[in-house]
Write an enzyme that holds these catalytic residues in place. Structure first.
Site, short mmCIF file in Angstrom:
data_model
loop_
_atom_site.label_atom_id
_atom_site.label_comp_id
_atom_site.label_asym_id
_atom_site.label_seq_id
_atom_site.Cartn_x
_atom_site.Cartn_y
_atom_site.Cartn_z
CG HIS A 146 -16.30 -5.97 -57.48
ND1 HIS A 146 -15.36 -6.93 -57.81
CD2 HIS A 146 -15.64 -4.78 -57.50
CE1 HIS A 146 -14.20 -6.34 -58.03
NE2 HIS A 146 -14.35 -5.04 -57.85
CE LYS A 167 -12.98 -2.54 -55.24
NZ LYS A 167 -12.59 -1.66 -56.36
CG ASP A 185 -12.83 -10.09 -57.94
OD1 ASP A 185 -13.00 -8.89 -58.24
OD2 ASP A 185 -12.99 -11.02 -58.75
NE ARG A 252 -16.12 18.82 -44.05
CZ ARG A 252 -15.29 19.84 -43.87
NH1 ARG A 252 -15.48 20.97 -44.55
NH2 ARG A 252 -14.28 19.74 -43.04
#
Length: 318
Positions: A146, A167, A185, A252
């Protein structure tokens, strides 16, 4: 999942025009198939086709000029024995290449054992290359993922993330910036060799992008032919996350590049935090440019570490 079915008649029809071959023996064996165990154990399509070799069963055996010479240039007893041994290999198909004529004993053997045999004027090396490419794709491990798969600056990039993070909207903005859509998708990925993952769009969703509030957009009709791609090699995964997810699950500044396993192949991965006001499209393109540098051997993080080390040494020495 790896498909394990391709019959002799399917193989013949797939290359009737490209290889201009004829079905010369074993016409009654049109449903003969590759051995399922051999397909599952094969590392790639290269393992399923090759020159005549008695130690590699269950593969397409190619008979070129040298192979035919080996079969016929011997005593009658040896010729008969060599041809009979082909049956023990249980090949799904035999292919005569290099414009070779099949010995009568070989034709008779194929008819008795119901082994399909095709004949072509093309060179044996060309036939092997063509069939290996076809079988590599046909029998490739595959998975549907996906996300939005795109060509960004020439790199195949899969955009993933939690539902509702935008997205598809991000994909639309990237398309408007000159990048190309492969699939939205649902994306079908295939491992075509040990290190390469190739992705394409399911036929049902070709050229379509769904944007909430607008609906389905035909990207090819709106932006033109250059805005869509048929397939791309997967080189980078961009994963979109919310702030709390980033702080909880990711460093990070990771020391080692992140990767994600796709069909047994590690794919580079970057994580981008989605916050109101951030230009995510620019960040994605920056991540792609940085990945291109990494693929060329330029690692900005390692260069920074080395620069920092030299600075520390200079400070300690002064």
């Amino acid at each position: 999942m790896k498909p394990n079915v391709v019959s002799a008649d399917v193989l013949f029809e797939a290359f009737r025009s490209p290889l201009k071959w004829e079905w010369v023996a074993g016409l009654g064996a049109s449903e003969r198939r590759f051995d399922e165990v051999a397909v599952r154990s094969a590392r790639s399509g290269a393992d399923l086709v090759g020159y005549l070799n008695y130690i590699h069963p269950y593969r397409v055996q190619i008979l070129g000029e040298r192979e035919i010479a080996y079969l016929v240039n011997a005593t009658p007893e040896d010729c008969k024995r060599r041809i009979a041994r082909i049956v023990t290999l249980e090949p799904p198909v035999l292919v005569l290449a290099d414009s070779q004529m099949a010995p009568d004993a070989l034709l008779s053997m194929c008819e008795r054992a119901q082994i399909p045999m095709f004949a072509t004027h093309e060179s044996s090396a060309f036939v092997i290359d063509v069939l290996r490419a076809y079988l590599s794709k046909h029998f490739a491990d595959r998975i549907t993922m996906h996300g939005v798969f795109m060509d960004i600056l020439g790199l195949g990039v899969l955009i993933t993330g939690e539902s509702g993070l935008g997205k598809s909207e991000l994909g639309l903005e990237l398309i408007s910036r000159g990048n190309g859509l492969v699939a939205d998708d649902a994306v079908d990925f295939f491992r075509i060799n040990q290190t390469t993952i190739e992705g394409k769009c399911p036929d049902l969703l070709q050229n379509l992008l769904e944007v909430r509030g607008i609906g389905l957009l035909d990207i090819r009709a709106i932006f033109g032919e250059t805005a869509v791609r048929r397939k791309m090699r997967l080189r980078l995964i961009v994963h979109l996350v919310r702030k709390e997810t980033l702080e909880r699950e990711y460093e990070r500044l990771p020391y080692e590049p992140l990767t994600q396993d796709v069909l047994g192949v590690p794919v580079l991965k970057v994580v981008i935090q989605v916050v109101a006001g951030r230009n995510i499209a620019v960040l994605v393109e920056a991540a792609v440019r940085n990945t291109i540098l990494n693929l060329r051997g330029i690692d900005t993080y390692q260069e920074f570490v080395e620069r920092h080390r030299r600075a520390m040494e200079q400070r300690d020495g002064s």
